[in-house]
Design a protein around this motif. Structure first.
Motif, short mmCIF file in Angstrom:
data_model
loop_
_atom_site.label_atom_id
_atom_site.label_comp_id
_atom_site.label_asym_id
_atom_site.label_seq_id
_atom_site.Cartn_x
_atom_site.Cartn_y
_atom_site.Cartn_z
N ALA A 224 -20.43 29.40 -33.45
CA ALA A 224 -19.13 29.41 -32.79
C ALA A 224 -19.21 29.97 -31.37
O ALA A 224 -18.46 29.55 -30.48
CB ALA A 224 -18.14 30.23 -33.61
N LEU A 225 -20.13 30.92 -31.13
CA LEU A 225 -20.20 31.57 -29.83
C LEU A 225 -21.03 30.80 -28.81
O LEU A 225 -20.89 31.00 -27.61
CB LEU A 225 -20.79 32.99 -29.97
CG LEU A 225 -19.99 33.97 -30.84
CD1 LEU A 225 -20.52 35.39 -30.65
CD2 LEU A 225 -18.51 33.93 -30.52
N ALA A 226 -21.90 29.91 -29.28
CA ALA A 226 -22.78 29.18 -28.35
C ALA A 226 -22.02 28.42 -27.28
O ALA A 226 -22.31 28.55 -26.09
CB ALA A 226 -23.71 28.25 -29.14
N GLY A 231 -22.84 27.99 -19.89
CA GLY A 231 -22.37 27.87 -18.52
C GLY A 231 -21.77 29.12 -17.94
O GLY A 231 -21.17 29.08 -16.85
N THR A 232 -21.88 30.25 -18.64
CA THR A 232 -21.37 31.53 -18.14
C THR A 232 -22.51 32.54 -18.12
O THR A 232 -23.56 32.33 -18.73
CB THR A 232 -20.24 32.07 -19.05
OG1 THR A 232 -20.82 32.60 -20.26
CG2 THR A 232 -19.24 30.97 -19.41
N ALA A 266 -13.75 37.82 -23.45
CA ALA A 266 -14.75 38.54 -22.66
C ALA A 266 -15.27 37.68 -21.52
O ALA A 266 -15.48 38.16 -20.40
CB ALA A 266 -15.91 38.97 -23.56
N ALA A 267 -15.50 36.39 -21.79
CA ALA A 267 -16.05 35.50 -20.77
C ALA A 267 -15.01 35.10 -19.73
O ALA A 267 -15.28 35.08 -18.53
CB ALA A 267 -16.63 34.25 -21.43
N ARG A 268 -13.78 34.80 -20.20
CA ARG A 268 -12.78 34.25 -19.28
C ARG A 268 -11.98 35.32 -18.54
O ARG A 268 -11.62 35.14 -17.38
CB ARG A 268 -11.82 33.36 -20.06
CG ARG A 268 -12.46 32.12 -20.65
CD ARG A 268 -11.43 31.25 -21.35
NE ARG A 268 -12.02 30.04 -21.90
CZ ARG A 268 -11.34 29.07 -22.49
NH1 ARG A 268 -10.03 29.18 -22.61
NH2 ARG A 268 -11.95 28.01 -22.97
N HIS A 269 -11.68 36.41 -19.24
CA HIS A 269 -10.81 37.42 -18.65
C HIS A 269 -11.52 38.73 -18.33
O HIS A 269 -11.05 39.47 -17.47
CB HIS A 269 -9.64 37.72 -19.59
CG HIS A 269 -8.90 36.49 -20.05
ND1 HIS A 269 -8.23 35.67 -19.18
CD2 HIS A 269 -8.74 35.95 -21.29
CE1 HIS A 269 -7.67 34.67 -19.86
NE2 HIS A 269 -7.98 34.81 -21.14
N SER A 273 -20.89 40.40 -19.05
CA SER A 273 -22.23 39.82 -18.96
C SER A 273 -22.98 39.93 -20.28
O SER A 273 -23.99 39.25 -20.47
CB SER A 273 -23.04 40.51 -17.86
OG SER A 273 -23.19 41.90 -18.15
N ALA A 274 -22.51 40.78 -21.19
CA ALA A 274 -23.17 40.95 -22.48
C ALA A 274 -22.13 41.14 -23.57
O ALA A 274 -21.11 41.81 -23.36
CB ALA A 274 -24.13 42.15 -22.44
N LEU A 275 -22.41 40.55 -24.71
CA LEU A 275 -21.52 40.69 -25.86
C LEU A 275 -22.38 40.81 -27.10
O LEU A 275 -23.29 40.00 -27.33
CB LEU A 275 -20.58 39.49 -25.97
CG LEU A 275 -19.57 39.52 -27.14
CD1 LEU A 275 -18.19 39.08 -26.66
CD2 LEU A 275 -20.04 38.61 -28.26
N GLN A 276 -22.10 41.83 -27.90
CA GLN A 276 -22.88 42.09 -29.12
C GLN A 276 -21.96 42.04 -30.33
O GLN A 276 -20.93 42.70 -30.37
CB GLN A 276 -23.57 43.45 -29.05
CG GLN A 276 -24.43 43.75 -30.27
CD GLN A 276 -25.06 45.13 -30.21
OE1 GLN A 276 -24.34 46.13 -30.11
NE2 GLN A 276 -26.38 45.18 -30.23
#
Length: 352
Positions: A224-226, A231-232, A266-269, A273-276
């Protein structure tokens, strides 16, 4: 006579079977046939059986027809009258092989028959078949709610954006000096339409994989996260601790969607740079934590209505619908932590 097989084994919960027979030798025989694959509960009379079925909610019931007191037909009739036990498949165990007897049992809601004396191979195969059928029925039961949440939380928002772009295009067409802006509106509308189509395909692929038992929770989240990270600058990692146990399809789907929504925020707003993603399996629950290093936001501003929706209500509703708890911590420039906890499916092993 209440006991659960495999009580000393650790690890994933096994599907459970309640065997009801007034003959101790029959109980022992059936348990010996099945205890290596299933958690076994047993009862020797109808009254005890009804109480255990209500409390334990087994995945399958093997029910003797001829018993003193409440016979098998009456027990089945009462099971099917209760909303809590009506969906549990019942297989009658009987020495009677007359067609009329089988018709009576099927009309009461039984799904199959096993004849005495027992055949080891027949018992195991019929039990496996009906356990698998129940798994698919449960998934289909939960599918409309999962799809409804997806369509509302993801696709409806994209289509709303598309409609706004088309409205802007319509107004621009009525104002010739604005003609140079038309191409931008058209391009944005086309991009939203393509994104909506891809999201729909991903939803269908994910639901199919979960339904067929092809994905673990960690795998479903990674898949789901891929596309979110593609592109980010966002780098995603998924880790798990503890011994994983099987989760219902609805739970896997809900947790994957919560993780996806958190990653999208996290990516859009959040300019993260990192998400765990951390998955912790315990005896009581599965705990998921999604932590990013983005800019965060003011929760008080959000609560007072000055912040965008961020899909938080949808995430909370998904988790709450499955009996879980949802939480979020964030502060400006401090990143965001989203947490979700779902109770472990009832193990039904050991003494209740």
């Amino acid at each position: 006579m209440e006991q659960g097989g495999n009580s000393s084994q650790a690890g994933p919960a096994l599907p459970s079977i309640l065997i009801i027979d007034d003959s101790l030798s029959a109980l022992c025989t059936l348990e010996a046939f099945l205890c290596d694959e299933f958690t076994i509960w047993s009862a020797q009379d109808g009254a005890e059986a009804l109480e255990l079925a209500q409390r334990l909610r087994p995945d399958l019931i093997l029910l003797d027809v001829v018993m003193p007191g409440l016979d098998g037909h009456e027990v089945c009739r009462r099971l099917k009258r209760s909303a809590d036990t009506a969906d549990i498949p019942v297989i009658f165990v009987t020495v009677r092989d007359e067609e009329a007897n089988e018709i009576d049992g099927l009309q009461l809601g039984a799904v199959d028959f096993i004849a005495k004396p027992f055949s080891h191979a027949v018992v195991r195969q019929r039990v496996r078949t009906h356990i698998e059928l129940k798994r698919h029925r449960d998934w289909l039961r939960d599918l409309p709610r999962a799809l409804g949440m997806d369509l509302h939380d993801r696709h409806a928002q994209l289509m709303t954006g598309l409609l706004l772009q088309l409205d802007a295009l319509r107004h621009a067409l009525s104002d010739p000096p604005a003609a140079p802006a038309l191409l931008g509106y058209v391009n944005r509308a086309a991009a939203l339409a393509r994104e909506s189509m891809e999201q729909t395909r991903n939803t269908v692929r994910g639901l199919r994989a979960i339904a067929e038992g092809e994905e673990s929770l960690a795998e479903a989240i990674s898949r789901a996260l891929a596309p979110v990270a593609e592109g980010t600058p966002l780098q995603v990692s998924v880790e798990q601790r503890g011994v994983p146990f099987p989760l219902p399809a609805a739970s896997v789907h809900a947790m994957a969607r919560v993780a996806e929504e958190a990653a999208s925020n996290a990516a859009r707003h959040g300019a993260a740079s990192a998400l765990q993603v951390s998955l912790v399996y315990s005896a009581e629950a599965i705990d998921m934590t999604v932590r990013d290093d983005g800019c965060g936001f003011d929760l008080q501003a959000f609560d007072s209505g000055r912040h965008g929706g961020l899909g938080l209500r949808g995430m909370n509703e998904r988790v709450a619908a499955l009996g879980g708890t949802f939480g979020i911590r964030s502060e400006p420039q401090g990143g965001t932590v989203v947490s979700a906890r779902l109770p472990r499916p009832q193990t039904r092993s050991g003494n209740a």
